[in-house]
Design an enzyme around this catalytic site. Sequence first.
Site, short mmCIF file in Angstrom:
data_model
loop_
_atom_site.label_atom_id
_atom_site.label_comp_id
_atom_site.label_asym_id
_atom_site.label_seq_id
_atom_site.Cartn_x
_atom_site.Cartn_y
_atom_site.Cartn_z
N GLU A 46 0.85 -1.18 0.00
CA GLU A 46 0.00 0.00 0.00
C GLU A 46 0.89 1.24 0.00
O GLU A 46 1.85 1.31 0.77
CB GLU A 46 -0.92 0.01 1.22
CG GLU A 46 -1.90 -1.16 1.26
CD GLU A 46 -2.95 -0.99 2.34
OE1 GLU A 46 -3.39 0.16 2.57
OE2 GLU A 46 -3.34 -2.00 2.95
N GLU A 202 -13.07 -6.87 2.58
CA GLU A 202 -13.80 -5.66 2.19
C GLU A 202 -14.46 -5.70 0.81
O GLU A 202 -14.27 -4.79 0.00
CB GLU A 202 -12.87 -4.44 2.27
CG GLU A 202 -12.43 -4.09 3.66
CD GLU A 202 -11.62 -2.82 3.76
OE1 GLU A 202 -11.55 -2.25 4.88
OE2 GLU A 202 -11.05 -2.38 2.74
N TYR A 262 -13.39 2.83 10.92
CA TYR A 262 -12.53 4.01 10.79
C TYR A 262 -13.41 5.26 10.83
O TYR A 262 -14.54 5.23 10.35
CB TYR A 262 -11.78 3.99 9.46
CG TYR A 262 -10.81 2.86 9.28
CD1 TYR A 262 -11.01 1.89 8.32
CD2 TYR A 262 -9.66 2.78 10.08
CE1 TYR A 262 -10.11 0.85 8.14
CE2 TYR A 262 -8.75 1.75 9.91
CZ TYR A 262 -8.97 0.79 8.94
OH TYR A 262 -8.07 -0.23 8.77
N GLU A 300 -10.20 -4.32 11.42
CA GLU A 300 -9.33 -3.17 11.17
C GLU A 300 -9.86 -1.98 11.95
O GLU A 300 -11.07 -1.71 11.93
CB GLU A 300 -9.26 -2.83 9.68
CG GLU A 300 -8.64 -3.90 8.79
CD GLU A 300 -8.51 -3.45 7.35
OE1 GLU A 300 -8.56 -2.23 7.09
OE2 GLU A 300 -8.37 -4.32 6.46
#
Length: 413
Positions: A46, A202, A262, A300
């Site tokens: 990433e 995801e 998040y 996450e």
Amino acid sequence: MKFGSLLGLSLVGLSVASPVTNVWKSPRAADDFIRGVNLGGWLVLEPWITPGIFEEGGDSAVDEWTLSAALGHRAHERLKLHWNTFMEQKDFDRIKGAGLTHVRIPIGYWAVAPIQGEPFVQGQVDMLDAAIDWARHSGLKVNVDLHGAPGSQNGFDNSGRLGPANWQKGDTVAQTYKALDVLIQRYAKKDGVVDEINLINEPFPQAGIQVEPLKDYYRQGAAKVKSANPNVAVVISDAFMGPSKWNGFDVGAKTIIDTHHYQVFSPQLVAMDINQHVKAACDFGNDELAKSSIPAIVGEWCGALTDCTQYLNGRHEGARYDGTHKDSDPKTAVPNGCVRKTGGSASQLTDEEKTNTRRYIEAQLDSFSKGHGWFWWTWKTERGSPGWDLNDLLSNGLFPQPLDSRMFLGQCN
């Protein structure tokens, strides 16, 4: 690692808890509660975690596909150097020493079932094998996470290819089963070390992924895992729908549902103050984790309160927090707000920022006790990333040690 939960984001503030050093008792202190960390940016690259490698690939390198293409004949040698040096036994020892129980290791389909004509290079499984040995030596358990599927299941750069989500089109699902078969055959019988296999990371319905075919994939994937080893848990993603939306869904195997939380990937989220962030975290535990009929983990999460980390939103993207991202809200953006926040150590944060980071982390730890466990994202970064780099946060006292110590007790009561 994108979007995350947008659930329970009421803008009602909380009063600030008084800082006290105390011990918080989880309502779920069972031995099987997961306290883990992701090894992001290692076997699936990433840009924000290892920016240097992507910069070597030039401006066209925005994901592992384009990076591999840009590096050309140098790609295998360069990535092998990264795989061999980014994680070591000492990292696993430090993870265990911090009181964690698990590591989640993302890997892409191209590492185990490459497709002819694609630019990806291979060799990652050698390091995944090594990681399992390191975990065994350290006393950690492993979640093997199929992080990237053919065609991309979400269009995110962390799926291997940025752009449209083309998974479920053509032969992509059949190709995914090939990758899953290799992972299951290779790792499902590693009793005592490999604890879970994550079928896909995801999948994103808003990008065009169809939910009913996804459920079929879950059922067939779960059957494959169960056939190989019924003691290994099957991890299914909530597909950004929230774990409680999957209540009643049965794949016929030992199942865990994975949700990601998040609070930085929209202008509304980065505009919240610390009280609102804490309330949103606490609400998530009550509204989603506690109401899930399937054991739920937060696969996450992080301590970031902004999206300022360089390349976090993409290789050539800015941040919503300071107004440099195309989706920013000029009414709430903070001009120059990302100064000292694009990289480096949490040690460079102001005292207020450190306090808020610690408070937010503690609130999430308390909230996530309503579920079956959690995996922080991520263990380490190349250039530092305040709010994300757990190794750095531990060094700076911003992540509780021991894990049940609290400076802000009872935030979710």
